[in-house]
Design a protein around this motif. Structure first.
Motif, short mmCIF file in Angstrom:
data_model
loop_
_atom_site.label_atom_id
_atom_site.label_comp_id
_atom_site.label_asym_id
_atom_site.label_seq_id
_atom_site.Cartn_x
_atom_site.Cartn_y
_atom_site.Cartn_z
N LEU A 125 60.49 36.93 23.26
CA LEU A 125 60.36 35.76 22.39
C LEU A 125 60.47 34.45 23.16
O LEU A 125 60.22 33.38 22.61
CB LEU A 125 61.42 35.79 21.27
N ALA A 158 59.72 31.75 26.50
CA ALA A 158 58.48 31.19 27.06
C ALA A 158 58.13 31.77 28.42
O ALA A 158 57.12 31.38 29.01
CB ALA A 158 58.63 29.68 27.17
N ARG A 186 54.50 33.21 28.81
CA ARG A 186 53.41 32.64 27.99
C ARG A 186 52.37 31.92 28.84
O ARG A 186 51.18 31.94 28.51
CB ARG A 186 53.98 31.64 26.98
N CYS A 216 57.09 28.48 18.67
CA CYS A 216 56.98 28.17 17.25
C CYS A 216 55.97 27.05 16.99
O CYS A 216 55.05 27.21 16.17
CB CYS A 216 58.35 27.81 16.67
N TYR A 217 56.10 25.94 17.72
CA TYR A 217 55.11 24.86 17.53
C TYR A 217 53.70 25.35 17.90
O TYR A 217 52.74 25.09 17.14
CB TYR A 217 55.45 23.65 18.41
N SER A 246 59.76 19.89 12.81
CA SER A 246 60.42 21.20 12.78
C SER A 246 61.79 21.12 12.15
O SER A 246 62.52 20.14 12.33
CB SER A 246 60.58 21.73 14.22
N HIS A 261 56.68 17.41 25.88
CA HIS A 261 57.28 18.66 25.36
C HIS A 261 56.68 19.88 26.05
O HIS A 261 55.47 19.97 26.25
CB HIS A 261 57.10 18.76 23.84
N LEU A 272 62.13 16.19 14.69
CA LEU A 272 63.19 17.02 14.13
C LEU A 272 63.49 16.54 12.71
O LEU A 272 63.74 15.34 12.51
CB LEU A 272 64.44 16.90 15.00
#
Ligand SMILES: NC(=O)C1=CN([C@@H]2O[C@H](COP(=O)(O)OP(=O)(O)OC[C@H]3O[C@@H](n4cnc5c(N)ncnc54)[C@H](OP(=O)(O)O)[C@@H]3O)[C@@H](O)[C@H]2O)C=CC1
Ligand SMILES: CC(=O)N[C@@H](CCC(=O)OP(=O)(O)O)C(=O)O
Length: 350
Positions: free
Chosen positions: A102, A104, A107, A154-155, A183, A213, A239
């Motif tokens: 899960l 990064a 990725r 998630c993003y 988020s 980011h 946020l």
């Protein structure tokens, strides 16, 4: 149905807890091990009183020892921070487990990009080439055959699902795209930090990491593959004072004055095999509460006639679709199960 044993490594975090919520009622998986470095020796229901009386409540938490965990579990979910996940993934793969990571760590295909955006050298580059990016709508066959799945951020889950079909079908330009995302605070994890204290988050709304980011290169990597050109994207995360949910508002320049209904039709066609991407009808824009606790990604479309831009609104639940639910969907594919086995929950409304 013969169930497969699976393990959750990092069960004390938010995505670990969400994995337990989903696996607790999954017909194809049995929770064979749950691990934490800090809580080994206790039962899940001692850590989380909310788990009392559930099927998984009495499972004992163990230390994350790959050799011991792999002995009983075919698939391992790594719900630990980036940096920590890469060595663990390698250790589990060496033991013969299949891994859904899960974090990064696997990725980005380019380890140089990883070093630039994450500020550390990738210590397991030899494993990068076998990693498959775990977005089932795009990599379904590759995920089914993979031993190592890099579960999307998630993003990126919300933004890639919003933009991929339009870029692939050349409905809008690849240049000048803006993704403005908001988020819920669970996206920041469960570890205590001043920035996520109640008084820092409640009754307020802030932008952060503008132009810097670490999810930006992940989106650019996948969207560049869709458009066939090297893309740059403006990504602006915010946020908001809610527990779960991401709402991304994406601004794109249309290639021609195509009707919004044609765009919806093209998206419906692209996602015809996905049980979860819901195209909202004209006049309806998605809300985070419509997807809470689910795998749905809701997409709404507005053509701003004055600027000629198309605005796409995308909503997901960051913990379910953006992390743990997506991880279970990937494990379903790896196991030869139906994609949505155990993942057909309706949203928790209101
Ligand atoms: N929260 C979200 O919405 C999303 C999170 N993710 C990613 O999923 C992963 C987990 O996130 P989240 O659950 O939010 O994180 P949390 O901070 O809530 O939990 C992290 C977990 O990892 C364990 N852990 C921490 N450090 C290490 C280490 N060095 N070695 C082994 N275990 C460790 C912790 O348990 P203990 O210290 O007891 O061992 C804890 O259970 C992260 O990589 C995150 O980036 C991805 C998408 C969305
Ligand atoms: C709200 C919030 O803080 N969100 C996190 C991203 C969520 C996440 O866990 O991302 P990775 O899986 O890539 O680590 C952040 O912006 O850092």
């Amino acid at each position: 149905m013969q169930k497969k044993n699976v393990a959750v490594v990092g069960v004390t975090g938010y995505t670990g807890m969400e994995l337990i919520r989903i696996l607790n009622v999954h017909p194809g998986f049995e929770i064979g091990a749950v691990t934490s470095r800090s809580e080994a020796g206790r039962a899940l229901q001692e850590l989380f009183p909310a788990m009392q009386g559930t099927r998984s409540g009495s499972i004992a938490v163990t230390f994350p020892d790959p050799e011991l965990v792999a002995r009983d579990c075919e698939i391992v979910f790594l719900a630990v921070p980036h940096g920590a996940a890469m060595d663990m993934a390698a250790a589990f793969l060496d033991q013969g487990s299949r891994v859904v990571d899960l974090s990064a760590d696997f990725r980005l295909r380019d380890p140089g990009e990883y070093a630039t955006w994450y500020g550390l050298e990738h210590g397991r580059q030899e494993r990068l080439k076998e990693a498959v990016y775990g977005l089932p709508e795009i990599y379904r066959e590759q995920i089914a055959a993979a031993n190592l799945v890099a579960n999307p951020g998630c993003y990126p889950s919300s933004v890639i699902l919003a933009l991929y079909p339009g870029l692939k079908k050349e409905l809008f330009h690849a240049e000048g795209i803006i993704a403005d995302s908001k988020s819920g605070t669970s996206g920041a994890g469960r570890v205590a930090k001043t920035g996520t204290l109640f008084c820092e988050v409640a009754d307020s709304f802030r932008a952060y990491s503008l132009g810097s980011h670490r999810h930006t290169p992940e989106m650019e990597q996948e969207l560049s593959l869709a458009s066939g050109r090297d893309m740059r994207l403006s990504f602006s995360p915010h946020l908001v004072p809610m527990n779960r949910g991401i709402l991304s508002t994406c601004y794109v320049d249309l290639r021609s004055s195509i009707q919004t209904e044609e765009i919806r039709k093209a998206y419906r066609e692209f996602y015809k095999d996905s049980p979860w991407v819901r195209i909202m009808p004209e006049g309806v824009l998605p809300e985070t509460r419509w997807v809470r606790g689910t795998m749905f990604c809701d997409l709404g479309f507005v053509h701003d006639q004055r600027t000629g831009r198309l605005i796409i609104v995308s909503c997901i639940d960051n913990l379910c679709r953006g992390a743990s639910g997506q991880a279970v969907a990937n494990a379903n594919l790896m196991s030869g199960y139906d994609l949505d086995l155990g993942l057909d929950a309706a949203p928790l409304m209101p």
